[in-house]
Enzyme design. Structure first.
Site, short mmCIF file in Angstrom:
data_model
loop_
_atom_site.label_atom_id
_atom_site.label_comp_id
_atom_site.label_asym_id
_atom_site.label_seq_id
_atom_site.Cartn_x
_atom_site.Cartn_y
_atom_site.Cartn_z
N SER A 515 -28.55 4.63 -31.25
CA SER A 515 -29.69 3.74 -31.22
C SER A 515 -30.44 3.92 -29.89
O SER A 515 -30.91 5.00 -29.60
CB SER A 515 -29.23 2.30 -31.43
OG SER A 515 -30.30 1.48 -31.78
N ASP A 602 -31.93 3.87 -42.67
CA ASP A 602 -32.00 3.06 -41.45
C ASP A 602 -33.29 2.24 -41.44
O ASP A 602 -34.38 2.79 -41.44
CB ASP A 602 -31.97 3.99 -40.24
CG ASP A 602 -31.76 3.26 -38.92
OD1 ASP A 602 -32.06 2.06 -38.86
OD2 ASP A 602 -31.29 3.91 -37.96
N HIS A 634 -28.32 2.24 -39.96
CA HIS A 634 -28.35 2.30 -38.50
C HIS A 634 -26.92 2.46 -37.98
O HIS A 634 -26.28 1.51 -37.52
CB HIS A 634 -29.00 1.04 -37.95
CG HIS A 634 -29.49 1.18 -36.54
ND1 HIS A 634 -30.39 2.14 -36.16
CD2 HIS A 634 -29.20 0.49 -35.42
CE1 HIS A 634 -30.64 2.03 -34.88
NE2 HIS A 634 -29.93 1.05 -34.40
#
Length: 698
Positions: A515, A602, A634
């Site tokens: 991320s 995601d 994600h």
């Protein structure tokens, strides 16, 4: 009432799959037996033991104390199991998921009824399901609407047959509030959210009492219910929003708890008299924000609070549980958490772990009149790791070039720290492991990722760079406007410390993260292309303009926070800043090997973020290996996919840094892995793909 306001705010905006002072005290125990002198002397821990399904996870007691529950595999997929509390051996699976598995659940106060959340393929449209373990039958979807993300707002023993749930099926940006009947699934509208409410606080009878609402200036209004309308009670400025929030009501509704950093730096816990507004300081710490708390399950009164600086430290506020907490602290030098407490508060479910010890679960039966109780060990979460060469994690306080303190954590391979003092005997290759968020933090504790990398021969350094949360608002706000700036400088300064301290050498450092950590990886290879030997980017954004233009609609309540901490794509100056700080803009500067992992579904960092950087590199004939999972979002939730990606990453890092790796072998079995680009960049990857049958499970 239990306030179960799910974390959908800015603090987890870009958090995903992924906390550690020189000479700091540690409780790590010295290794037994002869100390290994080479990496080959250290047993290689199989990826399956580290990243496969745990034997048990999320162990809880039901509020009435009748049931013991946990998540465990059924034919390889994680499901909820329930047993009589008196006989764990009689457990039965009460859910039948065959795809992604169940990752979170909790009990209601209706006897025998539990709830769990599940999305589809990682899209984060979490639906809420109810299971009656007494009546049996299939789970009931309490939120059976498309493109809906459930938010559980309240569960109360005064209202055992219902619960409060936010649903955004009417307006994707804002959650309306409903009372939902657990037996029938029928929902009754409590409030249509036309006031752009970000979060609600209700009392134990489900009467709305308080709410929060974001403002265009990035601040927050605290609202109080007055009849059928909301009136403004308090103001939270922009600079305090990440460190100031309502924290729940007591059972009688007379006390409102609030975490508050206004007119101070670190967030302290206050109790507010709801009738007079008088505010009483409960606990504070100048080093770090007040974090966790323990509340009496019958009254909602806060009994203990925690602060996490280098490690989590608990302070007891209520003498009634002082002996209990002392008993639990005596389990070992690691950290204890209380997973659940029965409504009568006679029985607790306790989890214990340390950096070098995966979680173990205990039942704690309290004693009479404040005396210590009886502790019974139940299960180990990962017994396959018992006796394996796991290593300590060492907290550090590093200094940035401009004098800021960076709380960091160092994990060393066993052969590189023979006397177990947290200092490398000789330099070894290192992975800089960057946390997501960035409005989150690294902390001490067991980490499969850290143990895996250390076992493969790498030092692991994790840094709480400016912008991280938990260390006061000044530290968090110091990251505003500093993406690919001073936030990245902090990472570079930490690497230089590691080189100067003899942990590693400047030519043997990789950067890796998920991320925001993936973004930091891309920044490392584009803004400082000669610093890192290679990078592993997991679901990291490459183009900040497209990132902010494609966030989920229900992020509306904190979108202004994002634009003020980054740049505003609605303005020319903001667009220019976002472009300048985007790794995509400098893709042609990449000269070192890059591995990218992405989930196709995601909702936070869209697949297009990875596609863009891969396409830019390919167009300039810059090698890149791109791993894509069609049933992930994600991060990689399915163990089969997580193991598959880590098998690729292991070979990639061995080629780059010279550690060791376990062959890919059968590690792709059951996974949905695809490699659109660059399979030849990792030894054995192309051959493993030829014999792999893709298994997509959403």
């Amino acid at each position: 009432m239990r306030q179960l306001l799910l974390a959908t705010g800015i603090a987890v905006a870009l958090t995903a799959c992924g906390g550690r002072t020189e000479n700091a005290e540690t409780d790590a125990q010295p290794a037994t037996g002869a100390a290994p002198t080479t990496l080959a002397d250290v047993e290689l821990i199989p990826r399956e033991a580290l990243f496969g399904n745990p034997e048990r996870a999320g162990v809880q007691l039901s509020p009435d104390g009748q049931y013991l529950s946990w998540i465990a595999p059924v034919d390889g997929t994680m499901n909820v199991w329930v047993a009589p509390a008196s006989d764990p051996s009689a457990a039965k699976a009460v859910t039948q998921d065959t795809a992604r598995g169940i990752r979170s659940y909790f009990w209601t106060y209706k006897p025998g009824v539990l709830l769990y959340l599940r999305d589809t393929g990682g899209d984060e449209d979490f639906h809420l399901f109810a299971v009656d373990v007494v009546a049996g039958g299939e789970a009931r979807d309490l939120t059976p609407f498309p493109k809906t993300t459930a938010q559980v707002v309240g569960v109360s023993h005064r209202q055992p047959d219902t619960l409060l749930v936010g649903m955004n099926d009417r307006d994707a940006q804002w959650h309306d509030l409903y009372k939902v009947d657990l037996a029938s699934g029928e929902r009754t509208l409590v409030e249509q959210n036309t006031d752009q409410i970000a979060g609600y606080i209700a009392d134990a009878d489900y009467a709305l009492r308080y709410a929060s609402r974001s403002r265009p200036d990035g601040g927050m209004d605290v609202l109080r219910r007055n009849g059928d309308a909301w009136e403004k009670q308090d103001d939270i400025p922009f600079e305090d929003v990440l460190t100031t929030a309502l924290a729940g009501l007591t059972e009688d509704g007379k006390t409102l708890y609030m975490s508050d950093s206004r007119e101070r730096n670190t967030a302290a816990l206050y109790a507010i008299d709801t009738a007079t507004g008088d505010k009483t300081l409960i606990h504070q710490d100048p080093r770090a924000d007040v974090g966790g708390s323990l509340t009496d399950p019958r009254t909602g009164t806060v009994q203990a609070v925690s602060v996490n600086y280098l490690r989590e430290e608990w302070t007891t506020l209520d003498d009634a549980i002082k002996a209990d907490l002392a008993k639990l602290e005596a389990i070992g030098p690691g950290e204890v958490s209380i997973n659940s407490r029965t409504l009568d508060d006679q029985h607790w479910l306790v989890a214990y772990s340390a950096a070098e010890s995966p979680v173990k679960y205990y039942r704690y039966d309290r004693g009479e009149a404040g005396a210590e109780g009886t502790l019974t060990e139940l299960f180990s979460g990962r017994p396959a790791l018992d006796g394996k060469p796991l290593v300590p994690m060492w907290p550090l306080e590093l200094k940035s070039r401009d004098g800021m303190t960076l709380v960091s954590y160092l994990t060393l391979p066993r052969h590189a720290d023979a006397n177990n003092d947290g200092k490398a005997d000789a330099p070894v290759p290192m992975v800089l492991l960057v946390h997501g968020g960035p409005w989150a933090r690294d902390g001490y504790g067991y980490s499969s990722m850290d143990q895996w990398l250390a076992n493969r021969g790498y030092a692991v350094l994790s840094v709480n760079f400016r912008g991280s949360t938990g260390f006061g608002k000044d530290f968090t706000n110091a990251g505003n406007g500093e993406w690919a700036g001073k936030m990245h400088d902090d990472l570079i300064d930490a690497v230089q410390w590691a080189v100067d301290s003899g942990v590693t050498t400047s030519d043997k450092v990789a950067i890796m993260g998920g991320s925001y950590g993936g973004y930091a990886t891309l920044v490392g290879l584009t803004f400082t292309p000669d610093t890192f030997a290679c990078g592993v980017d997991i679901v990291g954004p490459a183009n900040l303009n497209t990132l902010l233009s494609t966030v989920p609609p229900y992020w509306a309540s904190f979108y202004e926070q994002l634009t003020k901490r980054m740049g505003d794509p609605r303005t020319e100056a903001g667009k220019a800043w976002l472009t300048e700080r985007s790794p995509l803009t400098r893709a042609d500067a990449i000269t070192r090997p890059l591995l990218i992992g992405q989930g196709a579904n995601d909702p936070r960092v869209k697949q297009a973020e990875s596609d863009q950087i891969v396409e830019a590199m390919t167009a300039k004939n810059i090698p890149v290996t791109y791993v894509l999972f069609p049933d992930e979002g994600h991060g990689f939730h399915r163990p089969e996919n997580n193991k598959a990606f880590n098998a690729v990453a292991e070979g990639f890092l061995e080629t780059c840094l010279g550690g060791r790796s376990q062959p890919i072998g059968e590690e792709f079995k059951g996974s949905s892995i695809t490699v659109p680009t660059g399979a030849d960049g990792v030894p054995g990857l192309a051959d493993a793909l030829k014999s792999h049958t893709q298994d997509v499970r959403k």
